[in-house]
Write a protein that holds these residues in place. Sequence first.
Motif, PDB file in Angstrom:
ATOM      1  N   GLN A  13      68.398  71.784  55.285  1.00 63.11           N
ATOM      2  CA  GLN A  13      68.001  70.937  54.155  1.00 63.11           C
ATOM      3  C   GLN A  13      69.122  70.638  53.168  1.00 63.11           C
ATOM      4  O   GLN A  13      68.895  69.950  52.178  1.00 63.11           O
ATOM      5  CB  GLN A  13      66.844  71.602  53.410  1.00 63.11           C
ATOM      6  CG  GLN A  13      65.612  71.737  54.252  1.00 63.11           C
ATOM      7  CD  GLN A  13      64.445  72.312  53.476  1.00 63.11           C
ATOM      8  OE1 GLN A  13      64.525  72.531  52.276  1.00 63.11           O
ATOM      9  NE2 GLN A  13      63.355  72.551  54.157  1.00 63.11           N
ATOM     10  N   GLY A  14      70.320  71.136  53.422  1.00 66.02           N
ATOM     11  CA  GLY A  14      71.419  70.948  52.486  1.00 66.02           C
ATOM     12  C   GLY A  14      71.690  69.479  52.185  1.00 66.02           C
ATOM     13  O   GLY A  14      71.842  68.674  53.089  1.00 66.02           O
ATOM     14  N   GLY A  15      71.728  69.138  50.921  1.00 71.31           N
ATOM     15  CA  GLY A  15      72.014  67.771  50.513  1.00 71.31           C
ATOM     16  C   GLY A  15      70.815  66.845  50.501  1.00 71.31           C
ATOM     17  O   GLY A  15      70.928  65.697  50.086  1.00 71.31           O
ATOM     18  N   TRP A  16      69.677  67.304  50.945  1.00 70.78           N
ATOM     19  CA  TRP A  16      68.472  66.464  50.986  1.00 70.78           C
ATOM     20  C   TRP A  16      67.876  66.354  49.595  1.00 70.78           C
ATOM     21  O   TRP A  16      67.554  67.345  48.967  1.00 70.78           O
ATOM     22  CB  TRP A  16      67.442  67.056  51.953  1.00 70.78           C
ATOM     23  CG  TRP A  16      66.146  66.316  51.982  1.00 70.78           C
ATOM     24  CD1 TRP A  16      64.955  66.742  51.469  1.00 70.78           C
ATOM     25  CD2 TRP A  16      65.881  65.037  52.546  1.00 70.78           C
ATOM     26  NE1 TRP A  16      63.982  65.820  51.688  1.00 70.78           N
ATOM     27  CE2 TRP A  16      64.524  64.742  52.340  1.00 70.78           C
ATOM     28  CE3 TRP A  16      66.662  64.097  53.208  1.00 70.78           C
ATOM     29  CZ2 TRP A  16      63.921  63.566  52.774  1.00 70.78           C
ATOM     30  CZ3 TRP A  16      66.062  62.927  53.635  1.00 70.78           C
ATOM     31  CH2 TRP A  16      64.709  62.674  53.417  1.00 70.78           C
ATOM     32  N   LYS A  17      67.799  65.134  49.110  1.00 71.92           N
ATOM     33  CA  LYS A  17      67.182  64.872  47.807  1.00 71.92           C
ATOM     34  C   LYS A  17      66.156  63.765  48.016  1.00 71.92           C
ATOM     35  O   LYS A  17      66.523  62.585  48.076  1.00 71.92           O
ATOM     36  CB  LYS A  17      68.244  64.446  46.799  1.00 71.92           C
ATOM     37  CG  LYS A  17      69.205  65.560  46.448  1.00 71.92           C
ATOM     38  CD  LYS A  17      70.257  65.076  45.464  1.00 71.92           C
ATOM     39  CE  LYS A  17      71.204  66.144  45.028  1.00 71.92           C
ATOM     40  NZ  LYS A  17      71.767  67.001  45.981  1.00 71.92           N
ATOM     41  N   PRO A  18      64.883  64.134  48.172  1.00 74.48           N
ATOM     42  CA  PRO A  18      63.874  63.119  48.465  1.00 74.48           C
ATOM     43  C   PRO A  18      63.726  62.121  47.327  1.00 74.48           C
ATOM     44  O   PRO A  18      63.743  62.491  46.147  1.00 74.48           O
ATOM     45  CB  PRO A  18      62.591  63.929  48.661  1.00 74.48           C
ATOM     46  CG  PRO A  18      62.835  65.225  47.985  1.00 74.48           C
ATOM     47  CD  PRO A  18      64.304  65.460  48.026  1.00 74.48           C
ATOM     48  N   GLY A  19      63.622  60.871  47.687  1.00 78.10           N
ATOM     49  CA  GLY A  19      63.386  59.829  46.700  1.00 78.10           C
ATOM     50  C   GLY A  19      61.894  59.667  46.446  1.00 78.10           C
ATOM     51  O   GLY A  19      61.062  60.360  47.035  1.00 78.10           O
ATOM     52  N   ASN A  20      61.565  58.758  45.575  1.00 76.22           N
ATOM     53  CA  ASN A  20      60.175  58.498  45.238  1.00 76.22           C
ATOM     54  C   ASN A  20      59.414  58.030  46.484  1.00 76.22           C
ATOM     55  O   ASN A  20      59.799  57.064  47.124  1.00 76.22           O
ATOM     56  CB  ASN A  20      60.109  57.428  44.137  1.00 76.22           C
ATOM     57  CG  ASN A  20      58.725  57.282  43.573  1.00 76.22           C
ATOM     58  OD1 ASN A  20      57.921  58.201  43.656  1.00 76.22           O
ATOM     59  ND2 ASN A  20      58.450  56.137  42.982  1.00 76.22           N
ATOM     60  N   GLY A  21      58.371  58.749  46.843  1.00 78.38           N
ATOM     61  CA  GLY A  21      57.553  58.398  48.006  1.00 78.38           C
ATOM     62  C   GLY A  21      58.080  58.923  49.326  1.00 78.38           C
ATOM     63  O   GLY A  21      57.489  58.681  50.367  1.00 78.38           O
ATOM     64  N   PRO A  23      59.278  62.150  51.978  1.00 78.13           N
ATOM     65  CA  PRO A  23      58.778  63.504  52.230  1.00 78.13           C
ATOM     66  C   PRO A  23      59.523  64.556  51.425  1.00 78.13           C
ATOM     67  O   PRO A  23      60.734  64.456  51.240  1.00 78.13           O
ATOM     68  CB  PRO A  23      59.017  63.729  53.722  1.00 78.13           C
ATOM     69  CG  PRO A  23      59.526  62.469  54.282  1.00 78.13           C
ATOM     70  CD  PRO A  23      59.825  61.532  53.169  1.00 78.13           C
ATOM     71  N   ARG A  24      58.814  65.538  50.941  1.00 80.74           N
ATOM     72  CA  ARG A  24      59.409  66.638  50.169  1.00 80.74           C
ATOM     73  C   ARG A  24      60.280  67.513  51.063  1.00 80.74           C
ATOM     74  O   ARG A  24      61.306  68.041  50.660  1.00 80.74           O
ATOM     75  CB  ARG A  24      58.293  67.485  49.540  1.00 80.74           C
ATOM     76  CG  ARG A  24      58.795  68.658  48.756  1.00 80.74           C
ATOM     77  CD  ARG A  24      59.465  68.194  47.450  1.00 80.74           C
ATOM     78  NE  ARG A  24      60.085  69.320  46.785  1.00 80.74           N
ATOM     79  CZ  ARG A  24      61.384  69.489  46.677  1.00 80.74           C
ATOM     80  NH1 ARG A  24      62.212  68.623  47.175  1.00 80.74           N
ATOM     81  NH2 ARG A  24      61.872  70.543  46.052  1.00 80.74           N
ATOM     82  N   VAL A  25      59.858  67.689  52.309  1.00 79.16           N
ATOM     83  CA  VAL A  25      60.595  68.499  53.271  1.00 79.16           C
ATOM     84  C   VAL A  25      61.316  67.549  54.227  1.00 79.16           C
ATOM     85  O   VAL A  25      60.745  66.576  54.702  1.00 79.16           O
ATOM     86  CB  VAL A  25      59.633  69.424  54.048  1.00 79.16           C
ATOM     87  CG1 VAL A  25      60.380  70.212  55.093  1.00 79.16           C
ATOM     88  CG2 VAL A  25      58.909  70.354  53.092  1.00 79.16           C
ATOM     89  N   LEU A  26      62.562  67.833  54.517  1.00 76.85           N
ATOM     90  CA  LEU A  26      63.369  67.012  55.402  1.00 76.85           C
ATOM     91  C   LEU A  26      62.732  66.930  56.785  1.00 76.85           C
ATOM     92  O   LEU A  26      62.460  67.956  57.408  1.00 76.85           O
ATOM     93  CB  LEU A  26      64.767  67.617  55.527  1.00 76.85           C
ATOM     94  CG  LEU A  26      65.716  66.951  56.498  1.00 76.85           C
ATOM     95  CD1 LEU A  26      66.090  65.570  55.977  1.00 76.85           C
ATOM     96  CD2 LEU A  26      66.948  67.805  56.682  1.00 76.85           C
ATOM     97  N   PRO A  27      62.481  65.727  57.289  1.00 74.54           N
ATOM     98  CA  PRO A  27      61.938  65.608  58.645  1.00 74.54           C
ATOM     99  C   PRO A  27      62.974  66.048  59.680  1.00 74.54           C
ATOM    100  O   PRO A  27      64.161  65.779  59.515  1.00 74.54           O
ATOM    101  CB  PRO A  27      61.644  64.114  58.797  1.00 74.54           C
ATOM    102  CG  PRO A  27      61.787  63.515  57.461  1.00 74.54           C
ATOM    103  CD  PRO A  27      62.601  64.444  56.629  1.00 74.54           C
ATOM    104  N   ILE A  28      62.527  66.728  60.708  1.00 80.10           N
ATOM    105  CA  ILE A  28      63.415  67.155  61.788  1.00 80.10           C
ATOM    106  C   ILE A  28      63.089  66.300  63.008  1.00 80.10           C
ATOM    107  O   ILE A  28      61.952  66.270  63.471  1.00 80.10           O
ATOM    108  CB  ILE A  28      63.247  68.649  62.111  1.00 80.10           C
ATOM    109  CG1 ILE A  28      63.623  69.484  60.893  1.00 80.10           C
ATOM    110  CG2 ILE A  28      64.079  69.035  63.324  1.00 80.10           C
ATOM    111  CD1 ILE A  28      63.390  70.960  61.052  1.00 80.10           C
ATOM    112  N   TYR A  29      64.083  65.590  63.502  1.00 81.21           N
ATOM    113  CA  TYR A  29      63.906  64.728  64.668  1.00 81.21           C
ATOM    114  C   TYR A  29      64.494  65.431  65.873  1.00 81.21           C
ATOM    115  O   TYR A  29      65.662  65.781  65.881  1.00 81.21           O
ATOM    116  CB  TYR A  29      64.610  63.388  64.457  1.00 81.21           C
ATOM    117  CG  TYR A  29      64.073  62.634  63.280  1.00 81.21           C
ATOM    118  CD1 TYR A  29      62.874  61.936  63.370  1.00 81.21           C
ATOM    119  CD2 TYR A  29      64.740  62.645  62.058  1.00 81.21           C
ATOM    120  CE1 TYR A  29      62.369  61.255  62.281  1.00 81.21           C
ATOM    121  CE2 TYR A  29      64.243  61.959  60.966  1.00 81.21           C
ATOM    122  CZ  TYR A  29      63.067  61.269  61.085  1.00 81.21           C
ATOM    123  OH  TYR A  29      62.563  60.592  60.011  1.00 81.21           O
TER     124      TYR A  29
END
Length: 52
Positions: A13-21, A23-29
């Motif tokens: 999750q390093g560097g993940w900053k969710p924008g408005n709308g 997902p709160r948690v980083l999606p894993i593909y």
Amino acid sequence: MEQNYGRDTICVQGGWKPGNGEPRVLPIYQSTTFKYEDSDTMGRLYRRQRQI
């Protein structure tokens, strides 16, 4: 408020900053790529004419 994240959390999750709308948690593909000797081999595998 200081948070001490573990190495695994930072790696995912390093560097993940969710924008408005977003997902709160980083999606894993999950994806993968396979290498075949040639397209005929790939065709036989997908037609189940040959075992891996």
